[in-house]
Design a protein around this motif. Structure first.
Motif, PDB file in Angstrom:
ATOM      1  N   ALA A   1       0.975  -1.046  -0.052  1.00 55.66           N
ATOM      2  CA  ALA A   1      -0.015   0.162   0.049  1.00 55.66           C
ATOM      3  C   ALA A   1       0.939   1.448  -0.002  1.00 55.66           C
ATOM      4  CB  ALA A   1      -0.972  -0.043   1.385  1.00 55.66           C
ATOM      5  N   ALA A   2       1.953   1.343   0.691  1.00 56.99           N
ATOM      6  CA  ALA A   2       2.817   2.391   0.924  1.00 56.99           C
ATOM      7  C   ALA A   2       3.356   2.998  -0.402  1.00 56.99           C
ATOM      8  CB  ALA A   2       3.841   2.364   1.876  1.00 56.99           C
ATOM      9  N   ALA A   3       3.933   1.950  -1.214  1.00 56.43           N
ATOM     10  CA  ALA A   3       4.422   2.099  -2.565  1.00 56.43           C
ATOM     11  C   ALA A   3       3.277   2.745  -3.728  1.00 56.43           C
ATOM     12  CB  ALA A   3       5.149   1.049  -2.869  1.00 56.43           C
ATOM     13  N   ILE A   4       2.284   1.935  -3.397  1.00 51.18           N
ATOM     14  CA  ILE A   4       1.261   2.263  -4.353  1.00 51.18           C
ATOM     15  C   ILE A   4       0.591   3.744  -4.157  1.00 51.18           C
ATOM     16  CG2 ILE A   4      -1.100   1.761  -5.269  1.00 51.18           C
ATOM     17  CD1 ILE A   4      -0.237  -1.235  -4.939  1.00 51.18           C
ATOM     18  N   ALA A   5       0.410   4.117  -2.884  1.00 52.10           N
ATOM     19  CA  ALA A   5      -0.240   5.115  -2.415  1.00 52.10           C
ATOM     20  C   ALA A   5       0.784   6.295  -2.886  1.00 52.10           C
ATOM     21  CB  ALA A   5      -0.283   5.302  -0.934  1.00 52.10           C
ATOM     22  N   THR A   6       2.025   6.240  -2.747  1.00 49.91           N
ATOM     23  CA  THR A   6       3.231   7.169  -3.080  1.00 49.91           C
ATOM     24  C   THR A   6       3.027   7.262  -4.750  1.00 49.91           C
ATOM     25  OG1 THR A   6       4.699   6.651  -1.450  1.00 49.91           O
ATOM     26  CG2 THR A   6       5.634   7.661  -3.210  1.00 49.91           C
ATOM     27  N   ALA A   7       2.725   6.345  -5.533  1.00 54.07           N
ATOM     28  CA  ALA A   7       2.798   6.353  -6.725  1.00 54.07           C
ATOM     29  C   ALA A   7       1.565   7.087  -7.211  1.00 54.07           C
ATOM     30  CB  ALA A   7       2.695   5.069  -7.519  1.00 54.07           C
ATOM     31  N   LEU A   8       0.520   7.012  -6.779  1.00 56.90           N
ATOM     32  CA  LEU A   8      -0.779   7.580  -6.682  1.00 56.90           C
ATOM     33  C   LEU A   8      -0.676   9.026  -6.611  1.00 56.90           C
ATOM     34  CD1 LEU A   8      -3.334   5.039  -5.295  1.00 56.90           C
ATOM     35  CD2 LEU A   8      -3.187   6.059  -7.871  1.00 56.90           C
ATOM     36  N   ALA A   9       0.031   9.553  -5.402  1.00 58.09           N
ATOM     37  CA  ALA A   9       0.076  10.741  -5.017  1.00 58.09           C
ATOM     38  C   ALA A   9       0.941  11.720  -6.091  1.00 58.09           C
ATOM     39  CB  ALA A   9       0.841  10.883  -3.633  1.00 58.09           C
ATOM     40  N   ARG A  10       1.799  11.008  -7.100  1.00 56.37           N
ATOM     41  CA  ARG A  10       2.457  11.512  -8.025  1.00 56.37           C
ATOM     42  C   ARG A  10       1.522  11.699  -9.079  1.00 56.37           C
ATOM     43  NH1 ARG A  10       6.879   7.570  -6.753  1.00 56.37           N
ATOM     44  NH2 ARG A  10       8.309   8.384  -5.247  1.00 56.37           N
ATOM     45  N   ARG A  11       0.545  11.403  -9.299  1.00 56.48           N
ATOM     46  CA  ARG A  11      -0.257  11.670 -10.587  1.00 56.48           C
ATOM     47  C   ARG A  11      -0.845  12.926 -10.312  1.00 56.48           C
ATOM     48  NH1 ARG A  11      -2.173   6.554 -13.418  1.00 56.48           N
ATOM     49  NH2 ARG A  11      -3.752   8.246 -13.987  1.00 56.48           N
ATOM     50  N   ASP A  12      -1.034  13.438 -11.748  1.00 56.49           N
ATOM     51  CA  ASP A  12      -1.755  14.779 -11.946  1.00 56.49           C
ATOM     52  C   ASP A  12      -3.157  14.788 -11.555  1.00 56.49           C
ATOM     53  OD1 ASP A  12       0.559  15.948 -12.314  1.00 56.49           O
ATOM     54  OD2 ASP A  12       0.415  15.858 -14.457  1.00 56.49           O
ATOM     55  N   ASP A  13      -3.779  13.441 -11.837  1.00 54.48           N
ATOM     56  CA  ASP A  13      -5.235  13.447 -11.646  1.00 54.48           C
ATOM     57  C   ASP A  13      -5.761  13.015 -10.142  1.00 54.48           C
ATOM     58  OD1 ASP A  13      -4.240  10.780 -11.778  1.00 54.48           O
ATOM     59  OD2 ASP A  13      -5.726  10.536 -13.365  1.00 54.48           O
ATOM     60  N   THR A  14      -5.002  12.937  -9.087  1.00 53.11           N
ATOM     61  CA  THR A  14      -5.353  12.460  -7.927  1.00 53.11           C
ATOM     62  C   THR A  14      -5.098  13.981  -7.040  1.00 53.11           C
ATOM     63  OG1 THR A  14      -3.005  12.173  -7.195  1.00 53.11           O
ATOM     64  CG2 THR A  14      -4.477  10.055  -7.808  1.00 53.11           C
ATOM     65  N   GLN A  15      -6.366  14.223  -6.188  1.00 52.85           N
ATOM     66  CA  GLN A  15      -5.989  15.413  -5.264  1.00 52.85           C
ATOM     67  C   GLN A  15      -5.938  15.022  -3.846  1.00 52.85           C
ATOM     68  OE1 GLN A  15      -9.804  17.387  -5.743  1.00 52.85           O
ATOM     69  NE2 GLN A  15      -8.924  19.635  -5.490  1.00 52.85           N
ATOM     70  N   TRP A  16      -6.162  13.990  -3.382  1.00 52.79           N
ATOM     71  CA  TRP A  16      -6.203  13.502  -2.092  1.00 52.79           C
ATOM     72  C   TRP A  16      -5.694  12.009  -2.045  1.00 52.79           C
ATOM     73  CZ3 TRP A  16      -7.013  17.077   2.270  1.00 52.79           C
ATOM     74  CH2 TRP A  16      -6.961  16.671   3.445  1.00 52.79           C
ATOM     75  N   VAL A  17      -4.610  11.735  -1.425  1.00 52.93           N
ATOM     76  CA  VAL A  17      -4.440  10.333  -1.241  1.00 52.93           C
ATOM     77  C   VAL A  17      -3.984   9.990   0.283  1.00 52.93           C
ATOM     78  CG1 VAL A  17      -2.727   8.627  -1.870  1.00 52.93           C
ATOM     79  CG2 VAL A  17      -3.419  10.345  -3.465  1.00 52.93           C
ATOM     80  N   SER A  18      -4.599   9.188   1.065  1.00 51.62           N
ATOM     81  CA  SER A  18      -4.715   8.636   2.159  1.00 51.62           C
ATOM     82  C   SER A  18      -4.408   7.357   2.544  1.00 51.62           C
ATOM     83  CB  SER A  18      -5.815   9.249   3.181  1.00 51.62           C
ATOM     84  OG  SER A  18      -5.614  10.771   3.327  1.00 51.62           O
ATOM     85  N   LEU A  19      -3.342   6.788   3.238  1.00 49.35           N
ATOM     86  CA  LEU A  19      -3.270   5.508   3.691  1.00 49.35           C
ATOM     87  C   LEU A  19      -4.311   5.381   4.892  1.00 49.35           C
ATOM     88  CD1 LEU A  19       0.568   4.654   3.695  1.00 49.35           C
ATOM     89  CD2 LEU A  19      -1.194   3.325   2.693  1.00 49.35           C
ATOM     90  N   MET A  20      -4.867   4.057   4.910  1.00 50.26           N
ATOM     91  CA  MET A  20      -6.144   3.823   5.879  1.00 50.26           C
ATOM     92  C   MET A  20      -5.546   2.640   6.776  1.00 50.26           C
ATOM     93  SD  MET A  20      -8.016   6.279   4.790  1.00 50.26           S
ATOM     94  CE  MET A  20      -9.310   5.994   5.680  1.00 50.26           C
ATOM     95  N   SER A  21      -6.527   2.324   7.602  1.00 56.18           N
ATOM     96  CA  SER A  21      -6.201   1.395   8.841  1.00 56.18           C
ATOM     97  C   SER A  21      -5.784  -0.054   7.983  1.00 56.18           C
ATOM     98  CB  SER A  21      -7.503   1.114   9.660  1.00 56.18           C
ATOM     99  OG  SER A  21      -8.583   0.703   8.818  1.00 56.18           O
ATOM    100  N   ALA A  22      -4.786  -0.649   8.968  1.00 51.40           N
ATOM    101  CA  ALA A  22      -4.447  -2.019   8.668  1.00 51.40           C
ATOM    102  C   ALA A  22      -3.261  -1.977   7.420  1.00 51.40           C
ATOM    103  CB  ALA A  22      -5.595  -3.286   8.116  1.00 51.40           C
ATOM    104  N   GLY A  23      -3.126  -0.705   6.841  1.00 46.53           N
ATOM    105  CA  GLY A  23      -2.106  -0.527   5.862  1.00 46.53           C
ATOM    106  C   GLY A  23      -2.476  -1.531   4.657  1.00 46.53           C
TER     107      GLY A  23
END
Length: 327
Positions: free
Chosen positions: A85-107
């Motif tokens: 999840a952490a690596a995928i969330a980081t990749a999503l955060a770099r995208r221009d079309d995402t506005q908010w990215v959060s890691l949730m419970s259980a990781g």
């Protein structure tokens, strides 16, 4: 003052809170105007804002409204295999079309806001890119239909420290006007998303326009409802260290009343009706587990039409309003 120092100290002080509330009311109000309302000097307000911003604690951002630009908001829940999840969330955060990215419970889950055209492109995020990644277990997309809390109104948990008279002095009166896009607007919006209080010379350089043109376009963007200003501040420093996303299933006949009720709760920073398995989503901030339990049992438990609630605490937010958070 560093971010770590502020977190260790516990909470923002009274002046910080009043400054955050003032900026929520008008993110581009001059320091002299804010100082007059707060009863302090211009230098005090300017110094305090710059210190908070340089520490990464508080930031004014320009946020474009999706509908006004012919776009829609999607809320995506991305479930991943353990440790991915952490690596995928980081990749999503770099995208221009995402506005908010959060890691949730259980990781193992990510929640992100996606801005998309009304008609998604074949290679768009929501139509298959993520499911092709073997570490992604599932993707569920919710289209936002109506916002009840958040947006230009801000979060009551961040406001409420100024008097009614002070609010009246700062609240901006906007006469709605039609919006006709111009070629330099995307660059101007991007610059304001980076720094909502950027000066006219900075905005002019970013958009390739004269300062007088930028000043005029900025007023058009605001008065037409295309652009509003929000204040980024860590909820923990406002006394709400426990934040969570609530996925609610509500009887259709009660959806409007439930959404309006959520918007009146000081714990709720954002609430919207959506498509998908859950039809109402909310982000809440609470002081601790006991406060979250009380909110779920008493406030939500007493709402007619609420059939099911799934609660997912947030572990970390990697991106807010289009800006990647520092690691």
């Amino acid at each position: 003052m560093s971010y770590a120092d502020l977190v260790e100290s516990g909470l923002l002080d009274d002046l910080d809170r009043r400054l955050a509330h003032a900026l929520q009311l008008d993110g581009r109000a001059s320091f002299s105007t804010i100082a007059s309302v707060l009863g302090v000097s211009d230098q005090t307000v300017a110094r305090r804002y710059r210190k908070l911003r340089s520490a990464g604690v508080l930031r004014v951002v320009g946020v474009p409204e999706a509908a006004a630009l012919g776009q829609v908001h999607w809320l995506a829940r991305v479930r991943c295999v353990p440790d991915a999840a952490a690596a995928i969330a980081t990749a999503l955060a770099r995208r221009d079309d995402t506005q908010w990215v959060s890691l949730m419970s259980a990781g193992t889950e990510i929640v992100c806001f996606v801005r998309a055209p009304l008609r998604e492109q074949p290679d768009g995020l929501l139509l298959g890119q993520l499911p092709r990644t073997p570490r992604v277990v599932s993707v569920t997309a919710y289209r936002l239909l109506r916002r009840f809390a958040g947006g230009p109104a801000g979060w009551p948990g961040r406001a409420g420290v100024l008097s009614a008279a002070q609010v009246a002095q700062l609240r901006r009166v906007v006469a709605e006007a039609p919006y006709r896009p111009e070629p330099g607007d995307p660059a101007l919006l991007a610059a304001l998303a980076h720094d909502g209080r950027a000066d006219m010379s900075t905005l002019a350089a970013a958009s390739g326009r004269s300062e007088s043109t930028v000043r005029r376009r900025l007023e058009v963007l605001r008065s037409s409802g295309v652009l509003y200003f929000d204040v980024e501040v860590d909820a923990a420093l406002l006394g709400y260290p426990l934040t969570a996303t609530l996925w609610l299933t509500v009887a259709p006949s009660a959806l409007e009343s439930a959404g309006r009720a959520l918007a009146s709760h000081p714990q709720v920073a954002f609430a919207a009706a959506t498509t998908g398995p859950a039809n109402l989503v909310a982000n809440v901030g609470c002081r601790d587990d006991a406060a979250l339990y009380a909110y779920l049992a008493d406030e939500l438990g007493g709402l007619p039409g609420v059939q099911q609630v799934e609660t997912a605490p947030m572990i970390r937010t990697l991106k807010r309003f289009g800006t990647v958070e520092p690691v």
